[in-house]
Design a protein around this motif. Structure first.
Motif, mmCIF file in Angstrom:
data_model
loop_
_atom_site.group_PDB
_atom_site.id
_atom_site.type_symbol
_atom_site.label_atom_id
_atom_site.label_comp_id
_atom_site.label_asym_id
_atom_site.label_seq_id
_atom_site.Cartn_x
_atom_site.Cartn_y
_atom_site.Cartn_z
ATOM 1 N N PHE A 39 26.317 2.045 -0.286
ATOM 2 C CA PHE A 39 26.511 3.399 0.236
ATOM 3 C C PHE A 39 27.987 3.735 0.386
ATOM 4 O O PHE A 39 28.828 2.851 0.533
ATOM 5 N N ASN A 46 27.431 1.316 5.523
ATOM 6 C CA ASN A 46 26.191 1.147 6.285
ATOM 7 C C ASN A 46 25.909 -0.294 6.693
ATOM 8 O O ASN A 46 24.792 -0.787 6.582
ATOM 9 N N LEU A 47 26.954 -0.944 7.175
ATOM 10 C CA LEU A 47 26.769 -2.287 7.729
ATOM 11 C C LEU A 47 26.574 -2.156 9.228
ATOM 12 O O LEU A 47 26.882 -1.109 9.809
ATOM 13 N N ILE A 48 26.066 -3.226 9.838
ATOM 14 C CA ILE A 48 25.932 -3.201 11.288
ATOM 15 C C ILE A 48 27.225 -3.775 11.854
ATOM 16 O O ILE A 48 27.492 -4.961 11.755
ATOM 17 N N LYS A 49 28.052 -2.889 12.419
ATOM 18 C CA LYS A 49 29.461 -3.201 12.644
ATOM 19 C C LYS A 49 29.707 -4.275 13.687
ATOM 20 O O LYS A 49 30.678 -4.994 13.607
ATOM 21 N N ASN A 50 28.821 -4.386 14.687
ATOM 22 C CA ASN A 50 29.114 -5.373 15.726
ATOM 23 C C ASN A 50 28.427 -6.717 15.481
ATOM 24 O O ASN A 50 28.343 -7.536 16.381
ATOM 25 N N SER A 77 20.953 -10.103 6.134
ATOM 26 C CA SER A 77 19.955 -9.049 6.309
ATOM 27 C C SER A 77 19.438 -8.533 4.963
ATOM 28 O O SER A 77 18.394 -7.910 4.891
ATOM 29 N N LYS A 86 33.326 -5.066 12.064
ATOM 30 C CA LYS A 86 34.225 -3.976 12.479
ATOM 31 C C LYS A 86 35.694 -4.354 12.347
ATOM 32 O O LYS A 86 36.556 -3.486 12.339
ATOM 33 N N ARG A 138 25.511 -8.279 0.399
ATOM 34 C CA ARG A 138 24.183 -8.059 0.990
ATOM 35 C C ARG A 138 23.181 -7.667 -0.091
ATOM 36 O O ARG A 138 22.061 -8.180 -0.129
ATOM 37 N N GLY A 163 23.110 5.177 9.121
ATOM 38 C CA GLY A 163 23.450 4.452 7.908
ATOM 39 C C GLY A 163 22.792 3.084 7.804
ATOM 40 O O GLY A 163 22.089 2.807 6.840
ATOM 41 N N PRO A 164 23.008 2.201 8.814
ATOM 42 C CA PRO A 164 22.383 0.887 8.751
ATOM 43 C C PRO A 164 20.854 0.957 8.648
ATOM 44 O O PRO A 164 20.241 0.146 7.956
ATOM 45 N N ALA A 209 20.165 1.513 5.116
ATOM 46 C CA ALA A 209 20.493 0.340 4.308
ATOM 47 C C ALA A 209 19.459 -0.765 4.476
ATOM 48 O O ALA A 209 19.035 -1.375 3.498
ATOM 49 N N ILE A 210 19.041 -1.012 5.721
ATOM 50 C CA ILE A 210 18.075 -2.092 5.953
ATOM 51 C C ILE A 210 16.709 -1.697 5.381
ATOM 52 O O ILE A 210 16.002 -2.534 4.799
#
Lengths: 255, 334
Positions: free
Chosen positions: A88, A92-96, A105, A147, A161, B236-237, B240-241
């Motif tokens: 994207f 769209n990663l999970i930042k924390n 994932s 992050k 990913r 967004g996540p 994506a997931i």
């Protein structure tokens, strides 16, 4: 050449009544690097999201690896989705969470719910994740939080990913639009390498014609939800360019 | 006539009617207060209604100024009806309020002697009762803690159903969302002190009643805070997931929960902090803990004991406030 993606007469109406895709017909063969061009709002993102059913199509037919996407639901849909990696614009990663967890994932479509709830992965998956991080040159960052990474690094994590899925197709929705030109080329290089070495079919929307010429094996241009050009990247001359982007457009060369 | 036109005419009329009725209501209250004259209150409504009609006919209307702001005039402010009616209403409201509340500066400045007991108590607290005081305080802190802890699982689950973006846009989804939101708002608007009265009758006076009261209030408050946090997550996540072929539950666990966990903790600690403060008040009406002790000592006029209790409450609230602010700051660091 075998067709990996077949799209027949695809239409998409949004709830508010806009007609985003007006009968798209497109076949993409195995191992192609297909570039989608077009103005913002021309339907590129919608088309990419219809391909893995993040958005429901209104009518038409989509076949990916001989599976009917539009009719798919539940397990079948998840099975189709896990063959399609997606990248994207906003990463769209999970930042924390850590880089490694984010990469892992990508395997969620393959593991049981119990495994994912307890955050326990097979050793083989962790090794594969490290391997994929190595491929994008980020193995040193595995235990850092996302992050703390730069934009280009984050997009490479997103590529790793997607690689976890062992995808046959990668959809990239303006993967370099929020990166500087040098980083953009670097990220595109990784996508190009996956396409060449792993024979992954790539569909990638872009704004830079220079990048399209460098990496694309084919260009498809959309305008107002219609395919207005299809051919080799080198075939886009000034006239074609103005057809796609409108009379006033000037090509900006970023090298 | 178009629907919007009728709508705006109606709005203007209702505003005018409210204005004039309030105006005459205030006048009536003041006349009644000063002269003891008792009139039928219907007269207020009749006067309001007729003035609305008369002034509208003359082209003078508050409603039009409020709802149709395009009709701007270049008059100086003191030449407008709008300004004078504002001044009149402000003046009337102050007059009515002053009389209703019974404001009395004379008492305030001359009757300080009455509070001498509590003031000397405050500066000579009775250290001897510190044992009882500490155990009552512990009771308060623990009841606040349990109320918060027990509220978490309920609020956690409910918040997912009270988040607009997670509920499907179907009739069922909307109904569930609306019902949970409405109940949460309703329960939150009922003060914890009212819940404490209910529960002290239900399970008897004591800390358990106080805990139940704070728990009900906390569930409602946390559900709202949690669900607002859910509505603010980055989509967004989630996208994506979902695209990796994960199931809905996996999407919730991997794409949503990591985003909300620290704000949830921060809100929960903040809630505990509020609950400790509320527990003192709740104790007054039968919720046990330091509040109950304070009430007893106050009724026995043991001002030195009251003094100690007040200092100890202040200390605990101050410490809780400081630490929770520190912890929250750490949690919400980006």
């Amino acid at each position: 050449m075998k067709n990996v993606i077949e799209i027949n007469d695809l239409h998409k109406f949004y709830d508010k009544g806009s007609h985003a895709l007006k009968g798209i017909n497109l076949n993409v063969g195995e191992g192609e690097f297909c570039i989608l061009l077009g103005l913002s709002g021309s339907g590129k993102s919608t088309l990419l999201r219809c391909l893995n059913k993040l958005i429901d199509s209104t009518s038409g037919e989509i076949r990916i690896c001989d599976e009917d996407v539009i009719k798919a639901s539940g397990k079948t849909l998840r099975f189709i989705r896990r063959q399609i990696g997606m990248i994207f614009q906003q990463f769209n990663l999970i930042k924390n969470l850590t880089v490694l967890t984010n990469v892992l994932s990508g395997k969620l479509g393959f593991v049981s719910l119990v495994h994912s709830v307890t955050f326990s992965y097979h050793q083989a998956d962790i090794e594969a994740a490290m391997e994929n991080l190595k491929r994008v040159g980020l193995e040193k960052f595995a235990f850092k939080k996302v992050k703390n990474l730069s934009g280009g690094q984050q997009q490479r994590v997103a590529i790793a990913r997607a690689l976890m899925q062992n995808p046959s197709v990668i959809l990239a929705d303006e993967p370099v639009a929020s990166l500087d030109p040098a980083t953009a080329d670097n990220v595109m290089k990784y996508l190009g390498e996956l396409n060449k070495k792993d024979n992954i079919t790539v569909i990638c929307s872009l704004h830079f014609l220079s990048l399209a010429r460098k990496y694309g094996s084919r260009v498809v241009a959309l305008k107002d939800g219609v395919v207005v050009f299809e051919g080799k990247p080198c075939e886009i001359d000034e006239k074609k360019f103005k057809e796609i982007y409108g009379e006033e457009a000037e090509e900006v060369e970023i090298r | 006539m178009k629907k919007t036109e009728i709508n705006s005419i109606l709005k203007v009329f209702v505003t005018d009617l409210l204005f004039w009725t309030y105006f005459f209501g205030c006048v009536y209250y003041l006349i009644h207060h000063w002269s003891g004259l008792i009139l039928n209150t219907v007269i207020v409504v009749i006067a309001g209604f007729s003035f609305t009609i008369i002034f509208s006919a003359l082209g003078i209307s508050i409603g039009r100024t409020v709802h149709l702001p395009t009709e701007k005039t270049k008059l100086k402010w003191y030449k407008t009806f709008w300004a004078w009616s504002f001044i009149a209403i402000l003046f009337l409201t102050l007059m009515v309020g002053w009389n209703m509340v019974g404001v009395n500066p004379y008492k305030f400045f001359t009757k300080f002697g009455n509070a001498r007991g509590i003031m000397t108590g405050l500066f000579n607290p009775n250290i001897d009762i510190i044992g009882i005081c500490l155990s009552a305080l512990a009771e308060t802190i623990y009841l606040a803690l349990l109320a918060t802890l027990f509220a978490i699982p309920f609020a956690f689950v409910l918040s997912f159903f009270a988040a607009r973006n997670l509920m499907p846009k179907t009739l069922l989804g909307n109904t569930v969302y609306l019902v949970i939101r409405t109940i949460a708002t309703l329960f939150r608007s009922i003060e914890a002190i009212v819940w404490a009265i209910i529960f002290s009758v239900w399970v008897g006076i004591g800390p358990f009643a106080g805990m139940l009261a704070l728990m009900v209030h906390s569930i409602a408050a946390l559900t709202k805070l949690y669900s607002e946090q859910l509505e603010n997550i980055d989509d967004g996540p989630v996208e994506a997931i979902t695209a990796t072929g994960a199931s809905t539950l996996q999407v919730w666990i991997f794409a949503i929960i990591p985003q909300i966990i620290s704000p949830y903790l921060a809100f929960t600690i903040y809630r505990w902090d509020i609950n400790v403060r509320m527990a003192t008040i709740v104790g007054f009406v039968g919720g046990g803990g330091i509040g109950l002790l304070l009430l007893q000592q106050q009724q026995l006029l043991r001002w030195q004991n009251v003094g100690l209790i007040i200092w100890m409450i202040a200390a605990v609230v101050w410490i809780m406030d400081m630490t929770s602010a520190k912890v929250r700051e750490k949690l919400l660091e980006k």
